[in-house]
Scaffold this motif. Structure first.
Motif, PDB file in Angstrom:
ATOM      1  N   UNK A  39      54.482  47.945  54.123  1.00 41.76           N
ATOM      2  CA  UNK A  39      53.324  47.456  53.390  1.00 41.76           C
ATOM      3  C   UNK A  39      52.633  48.574  52.636  1.00 41.76           C
ATOM      4  N   UNK A  40      51.733  48.199  51.761  1.00 41.52           N
ATOM      5  CA  UNK A  40      50.973  49.167  50.977  1.00 41.52           C
ATOM      6  C   UNK A  40      49.555  48.647  50.778  1.00 41.52           C
ATOM      7  N   UNK A  41      48.605  49.554  50.817  1.00 42.97           N
ATOM      8  CA  UNK A  41      47.206  49.247  50.561  1.00 42.97           C
ATOM      9  C   UNK A  41      46.808  49.985  49.295  1.00 42.97           C
ATOM     10  N   UNK A  42      46.396  49.244  48.284  1.00 48.55           N
ATOM     11  CA  UNK A  42      46.010  49.830  47.006  1.00 48.55           C
ATOM     12  C   UNK A  42      44.502  49.770  46.845  1.00 48.55           C
ATOM     13  N   UNK A 130      41.342  38.287  31.761  1.00 45.10           N
ATOM     14  CA  UNK A 130      40.684  39.347  32.527  1.00 45.10           C
ATOM     15  C   UNK A 130      41.509  39.705  33.766  1.00 45.10           C
ATOM     16  N   UNK A 131      41.284  40.899  34.337  1.00 39.56           N
ATOM     17  CA  UNK A 131      42.058  41.293  35.523  1.00 39.56           C
ATOM     18  C   UNK A 131      41.786  40.377  36.709  1.00 39.56           C
ATOM     19  N   UNK A 132      42.760  40.281  37.574  1.00 41.88           N
ATOM     20  CA  UNK A 132      42.659  39.454  38.767  1.00 41.88           C
ATOM     21  C   UNK A 132      42.948  40.323  39.981  1.00 41.88           C
ATOM     22  N   UNK A 133      42.097  40.264  40.981  1.00 47.87           N
ATOM     23  CA  UNK A 133      42.298  41.041  42.204  1.00 47.87           C
ATOM     24  C   UNK A 133      42.590  40.087  43.339  1.00 47.87           C
ATOM     25  N   UNK A 134      43.579  40.409  44.129  1.00 48.53           N
ATOM     26  CA  UNK A 134      43.970  39.574  45.275  1.00 48.53           C
ATOM     27  C   UNK A 134      43.658  40.345  46.549  1.00 48.53           C
ATOM     28  N   UNK A 135      42.886  39.759  47.415  1.00 48.71           N
ATOM     29  CA  UNK A 135      42.564  40.362  48.707  1.00 48.71           C
ATOM     30  C   UNK A 135      43.287  39.565  49.795  1.00 48.71           C
ATOM     31  N   UNK A 136      44.077  40.258  50.575  1.00 50.39           N
ATOM     32  CA  UNK A 136      44.850  39.597  51.625  1.00 50.39           C
ATOM     33  C   UNK A 136      44.355  40.133  52.963  1.00 50.39           C
ATOM     34  N   UNK A 137      43.976  39.232  53.843  1.00 53.44           N
ATOM     35  CA  UNK A 137      43.509  39.627  55.175  1.00 53.44           C
ATOM     36  C   UNK A 137      44.431  38.969  56.186  1.00 53.44           C
ATOM     37  N   UNK A 138      44.970  39.793  57.073  1.00 52.92           N
ATOM     38  CA  UNK A 138      45.882  39.279  58.083  1.00 52.92           C
ATOM     39  C   UNK A 138      45.177  39.269  59.417  1.00 52.92           C
TER      40      UNK A 138
END
Length: 138
Positions: A39-42, A130-138
């Motif tokens: 995985x990666x966290x940006x 416009x830019x789109x940000x995706x936040x994923x919480x597990x």
């Protein structure tokens, strides 16, 4: 901390990325044997040091199969001018302007290990919103 050790916090400060791995699997067999998930966290819009992030005045080189970008984790065959995508393991040809000049001592910025983050000045900019940000919480 000892010299030569892997300091994830220092790498995150330089590139804005934290990875759950230190070495990408080089085959499907190695990938199936991975115990921890890859995985990666940006950190989007992070202000990075200017001397560590090259600005490249051309479009990125993409994998013909999965469209991943050429990066330091790719395996390169300098004699046949091919690179292997680490995500789908597809062998790709370098574009002519890369193939003419690439050697083991003359690498493009995308393949330099210290440049884990690159900025591209796109020559062909697609129409986007416009830019789109995706936040994923597990």
């Amino acid at each position: 901390m000892q010299d030569g050790s892997w300091d994830a916090a220092a790498l995150e400060e330089v590139s804005g990325t934290r990875l759950s791995f230190q070495c990408w699997p080089s085959s499907r067999l190695e990938a199936t044997r991975c115990v921890a998930p890859i995985g990666a966290l940006y950190t989007p819009i992070k202000q990075l040091p200017t001397n560590t992030t090259p600005v490249l005045p051309y479009d990125p080189v993409r994998c013909t199969n999965c469209h991943a970008l050429l990066n330091p984790y790719c395996q390169v065959d300098f004699s046949s001018k091919l690179w292997t995508c680490p995500f789908c393991l597809t062998r790709n040809h370098f574009p002519p302007h890369y193939a003419e000049n690439i050697t083991e001592t003359n690498l493009p910025a995308e393949l330099v290990g210290s440049y884990t983050t690159c900025e591209y000045e796109l020559q062909t900019v697609p129409e986007q919103g416009p830019p789109c940000f995706v936040f994923v919480i597990d």
